[in-house]
Write a protein that holds these residues in place. Structure first.
Motif, mmCIF file in Angstrom:
data_model
loop_
_atom_site.group_PDB
_atom_site.id
_atom_site.type_symbol
_atom_site.label_atom_id
_atom_site.label_comp_id
_atom_site.label_asym_id
_atom_site.label_seq_id
_atom_site.Cartn_x
_atom_site.Cartn_y
_atom_site.Cartn_z
ATOM 1 N N UNK A 1 92.233 38.074 35.927
ATOM 2 C CA UNK A 1 92.041 37.263 34.724
ATOM 3 C C UNK A 1 90.833 37.676 33.887
ATOM 4 N N UNK A 2 89.881 38.380 34.463
ATOM 5 C CA UNK A 2 88.640 38.709 33.738
ATOM 6 C C UNK A 2 88.364 40.207 33.833
ATOM 7 N N UNK A 3 87.938 40.772 32.720
ATOM 8 C CA UNK A 3 87.554 42.183 32.678
ATOM 9 C C UNK A 3 86.230 42.287 31.934
ATOM 10 N N UNK B 1 88.254 35.127 50.654
ATOM 11 C CA UNK B 1 87.358 35.699 49.652
ATOM 12 C C UNK B 1 88.041 36.829 48.888
ATOM 13 N N UNK B 2 88.768 37.691 49.585
ATOM 14 C CA UNK B 2 89.481 38.784 48.920
ATOM 15 C C UNK B 2 90.547 38.259 47.966
ATOM 16 N N UNK B 3 91.248 37.193 48.348
ATOM 17 C CA UNK B 3 92.243 36.597 47.459
ATOM 18 C C UNK B 3 91.592 36.032 46.197
ATOM 19 N N UNK B 4 90.445 35.380 46.359
ATOM 20 C CA UNK B 4 89.736 34.823 45.207
ATOM 21 C C UNK B 4 89.252 35.933 44.272
ATOM 22 N N UNK B 5 88.734 37.012 44.820
ATOM 23 C CA UNK B 5 88.262 38.131 44.000
ATOM 24 C C UNK B 5 89.439 38.786 43.275
ATOM 25 N N UNK B 6 90.580 38.931 43.948
ATOM 26 C CA UNK B 6 91.761 39.509 43.302
ATOM 27 C C UNK B 6 92.218 38.664 42.123
#
Length: 129
Positions: free
Chosen positions: A55-57, A45-50
């Motif tokens: 890519x998105x702001x 989950x942490x890797x996906x959030x990173x």
């Protein structure tokens, strides 16, 4: 022959409830308890959030206004196709609004931006639309 088929059908139908009685109740936590540990799931989950944050702001503000009831807000969205860590080029969308309830006035504005250097961008068109 018909008698044998009827007996076989009868045995299968009566044996079904016996097999159904032996079934354990469904436990939705079982896959996580058996194969995957909680720390592994948190790591994924942490890797996906990173990756998502790379890519998105999204930024925004909302002012509830003054005594008159005026409301103002702004939302800005940036998408970095190659990631912020690799390139500063992004697609942007920005919107802001102002609502004044006294005069019934509502202002909505939207602005979309493309990267400045679009040589390698898939958004190029050879002919105008």
């Amino acid at each position: 022959m018909v008698r044998a088929v009827a007996i076989a059908f009868f045995l299968i139908c009566t044996a079904g409830p016996v097999w159904a009685a032996d079934v354990e109740p469904f436990n939705p936590e079982a896959p996580f308890q058996q194969g995957l540990s909680t720390s592994l799931l948190r790591s994924l989950l942490n890797q996906a959030v990173d990756k998502l944050e790379d890519h998105i702001e999204i930024m925004g503000t909302f002012d509830s206004g003054d005594v008159k009831g005026d409301q103002k807000g702004r939302l800005q969205f940036k998408f970095y196709p190659e990631g912020k860590s690799k390139s500063g080029e992004h697609l942007g969308a920005e919107g802001w609004f102002h609502v004044a309830p006294e005069g019934g006035q509502q202002d909505w504005h939207f602005k979309f931006t493309l990267p400045k250097d679009r040589k390698n961008s898939p958004l190029q068109f050879e002919e105008p639309l």
